[in-house]
Scaffold this motif. Sequence first.
Motif, PDB file in Angstrom:
ATOM      1  N   ASN A  99       0.862  -1.226  -0.028  1.00  0.00           N
ATOM      2  CA  ASN A  99       0.046   0.082  -0.027  1.00  0.00           C
ATOM      3  C   ASN A  99       0.785   1.470  -0.080  1.00  0.00           C
ATOM      4  OD1 ASN A  99      -2.444  -1.525   0.119  1.00  0.00           O
ATOM      5  ND2 ASN A  99      -2.113  -1.838   2.479  1.00  0.00           N
ATOM      6  N   LYS A 100       2.085   1.028  -0.116  1.00  0.00           N
ATOM      7  CA  LYS A 100       2.860   2.205  -0.041  1.00  0.00           C
ATOM      8  C   LYS A 100       3.189   2.865   1.153  1.00  0.00           C
ATOM      9  CE  LYS A 100       2.628   3.027  -5.150  1.00  0.00           C
ATOM     10  NZ  LYS A 100       2.389   4.071  -6.242  1.00  0.00           N
ATOM     11  N   GLN A 101       3.086   2.008   2.214  1.00  0.00           N
ATOM     12  CA  GLN A 101       3.116   2.625   3.409  1.00  0.00           C
ATOM     13  C   GLN A 101       4.506   2.000   4.166  1.00  0.00           C
ATOM     14  OE1 GLN A 101       0.992   4.697   5.159  1.00  0.00           O
ATOM     15  NE2 GLN A 101       0.141   4.762   2.892  1.00  0.00           N
ATOM     16  N   HIS A 102       5.255   2.750   4.718  1.00  0.00           N
ATOM     17  CA  HIS A 102       6.228   2.403   5.755  1.00  0.00           C
ATOM     18  C   HIS A 102       5.890   1.539   6.885  1.00  0.00           C
ATOM     19  CE1 HIS A 102       9.644   4.757   3.747  1.00  0.00           C
ATOM     20  NE2 HIS A 102       8.500   5.467   3.119  1.00  0.00           N
ATOM     21  N   VAL A 103       6.531   0.512   6.752  1.00  0.00           N
ATOM     22  CA  VAL A 103       6.273  -0.639   8.030  1.00  0.00           C
ATOM     23  C   VAL A 103       7.711  -1.096   8.490  1.00  0.00           C
ATOM     24  CG1 VAL A 103       4.010  -1.396   7.235  1.00  0.00           C
ATOM     25  CG2 VAL A 103       6.264  -2.664   6.538  1.00  0.00           C
ATOM     26  N   MET A 104       7.808  -1.229   9.873  1.00  0.00           N
ATOM     27  CA  MET A 104       8.895  -1.973  10.347  1.00  0.00           C
ATOM     28  C   MET A 104       8.716  -3.260  10.394  1.00  0.00           C
ATOM     29  SD  MET A 104      10.770   0.792  10.584  1.00  0.00           S
ATOM     30  CE  MET A 104      12.159  -0.373  11.352  1.00  0.00           C
ATOM     31  N   ALA A 105       9.633  -4.195   9.880  1.00  0.00           N
ATOM     32  CA  ALA A 105       9.281  -5.556   9.947  1.00  0.00           C
ATOM     33  C   ALA A 105      10.979  -6.266   9.902  1.00  0.00           C
ATOM     34  CB  ALA A 105       8.947  -5.952   8.352  1.00  0.00           C
ATOM     35  N   TYR A 106      10.655  -7.369  10.589  1.00  0.00           N
ATOM     36  CA  TYR A 106      11.922  -8.221  10.853  1.00  0.00           C
ATOM     37  C   TYR A 106      11.982  -9.172   9.701  1.00  0.00           C
ATOM     38  CZ  TYR A 106      12.240  -6.856  15.797  1.00  0.00           C
ATOM     39  OH  TYR A 106      12.744  -6.262  16.797  1.00  0.00           O
ATOM     40  N   ILE A 107      13.321  -9.180   9.119  1.00  0.00           N
ATOM     41  CA  ILE A 107      13.519  -9.898   7.791  1.00  0.00           C
ATOM     42  C   ILE A 107      14.492 -10.919   8.179  1.00  0.00           C
ATOM     43  CG2 ILE A 107      12.734  -7.896   6.350  1.00  0.00           C
ATOM     44  CD1 ILE A 107      15.757  -7.907   5.648  1.00  0.00           C
ATOM     45  N   LYS A 108      14.214 -12.197   7.669  1.00  0.00           N
ATOM     46  CA  LYS A 108      15.294 -13.360   7.943  1.00  0.00           C
ATOM     47  C   LYS A 108      15.616 -13.702   6.392  1.00  0.00           C
ATOM     48  CE  LYS A 108      13.880 -16.257  10.995  1.00  0.00           C
ATOM     49  NZ  LYS A 108      13.492 -17.091  11.845  1.00  0.00           N
ATOM     50  N   PRO A 109      16.839 -13.655   5.745  1.00  0.00           N
ATOM     51  CA  PRO A 109      17.366 -14.374   4.674  1.00  0.00           C
ATOM     52  C   PRO A 109      17.318 -15.857   4.621  1.00  0.00           C
ATOM     53  CG  PRO A 109      19.031 -13.216   5.630  1.00  0.00           C
ATOM     54  CD  PRO A 109      17.690 -13.150   6.631  1.00  0.00           C
ATOM     55  N   PHE A 110      17.117 -16.499   3.593  1.00  0.00           N
ATOM     56  CA  PHE A 110      17.315 -17.860   3.598  1.00  0.00           C
ATOM     57  C   PHE A 110      18.361 -18.323   2.321  1.00  0.00           C
ATOM     58  CE2 PHE A 110      13.340 -17.622   6.257  1.00  0.00           C
ATOM     59  CZ  PHE A 110      13.605 -18.481   7.211  1.00  0.00           C
ATOM     60  N   PRO A 111      19.214 -19.137   2.682  1.00  0.00           N
ATOM     61  CA  PRO A 111      19.998 -19.681   1.346  1.00  0.00           C
ATOM     62  C   PRO A 111      19.105 -20.478   0.566  1.00  0.00           C
ATOM     63  CG  PRO A 111      20.475 -21.084   3.186  1.00  0.00           C
ATOM     64  CD  PRO A 111      19.466 -20.025   3.812  1.00  0.00           C
ATOM     65  N   ARG A 112      19.489 -20.630  -0.690  1.00  0.00           N
ATOM     66  CA  ARG A 112      18.642 -21.389  -2.010  1.00  0.00           C
ATOM     67  C   ARG A 112      18.440 -22.657  -1.647  1.00  0.00           C
ATOM     68  NH1 ARG A 112      16.122 -17.760  -5.429  1.00  0.00           N
ATOM     69  NH2 ARG A 112      17.315 -16.355  -6.132  1.00  0.00           N
ATOM     70  N   ASN A 113      19.219 -23.156  -0.808  1.00  0.00           N
ATOM     71  CA  ASN A 113      18.896 -24.847  -0.521  1.00  0.00           C
ATOM     72  C   ASN A 113      17.899 -24.902   0.642  1.00  0.00           C
ATOM     73  OD1 ASN A 113      21.023 -24.140   1.190  1.00  0.00           O
ATOM     74  ND2 ASN A 113      21.884 -25.937   1.391  1.00  0.00           N
ATOM     75  N   SER A 114      17.688 -23.971   1.342  1.00  0.00           N
ATOM     76  CA  SER A 114      16.806 -24.167   2.560  1.00  0.00           C
ATOM     77  C   SER A 114      15.463 -23.804   2.314  1.00  0.00           C
ATOM     78  CB  SER A 114      17.322 -22.620   3.489  1.00  0.00           C
ATOM     79  OG  SER A 114      16.212 -22.652   4.447  1.00  0.00           O
TER      80      SER A 114
END
Length: 267
Positions: free
Chosen positions: A35-50
């Motif tokens: 919605n083009k609104q700023h949100v604070m979010a926790y992000i967790k990256p995952f490797p390709r094989n996960s």
Amino acid sequence: MTSKNPTIHVLGPERHAGWACVSPTSALADLIDENKQHVMAYIKPFPRNSRGCFSEISRWTLATSQGISTSPKVWIHLLSPERAREAWPDQIWPDEPTICFASAEINNDIADCQFQTDSPLLIEMLLKWPMLYHTIALDIWLDNIDSHAGNLIWTGGNDFVVIDGAECFGGQFWTAAQLENPAYSINKLAALIGAIDDFAPTASAKIKILAASTSHNAAFISCESLLQEWARKLIGPQECHAPLDALRRGLGLVNTRWNTNALQPTH
């Protein structure tokens, strides 16, 4: 118990507006939502094989559909190589966006109160939580091997928010063969509250957990198409059927040791 139909949007690299804080495995980021609104979010990256990102989606979706308190909204965020290297310079990142699971920050004055002990006070609070047995039943169904008190956030009163579902299906690097013959594991929350005695469920806990599991069928029906869609996208055509097949086999915990009196490992 209330429920709702969850939705997950994809946020491209251009939706990342900056970092708030970074830890070794995740980060709090300023994202721009659908919605083009700023949100604070926790992000967790995952490797390709996960398969951890699909596990996160599965637990969040099925928890939300059953009215278990969790993050109010989640996204799949495609993190640019530049942002990934900026946050975690000691890791090797591909020259293409990395898939991340993003969950909205829980806005609560006491949201930092995460429990990592087996204190009597914590157990007393958990036993007052209306969704305790639904959460245990969900994590047994999902074979979440990381279901413990440290992944709960107390939000006041008798409510907790569940977080971190990356280790569902027996761990984030599962194979289809492993899902057909899952390894033995004890639900850590069930053990914490005394629902397991000498590898067997106590009679009272067994009744409550199996009763809570009766909501699984309706939850699966409402979420099946969404889970199928994400399984195809994140797992690929060869094994995308495996986690949904595992969930079907475990509906109501009928094919788990919770319908027997022998929770000990089989040989």
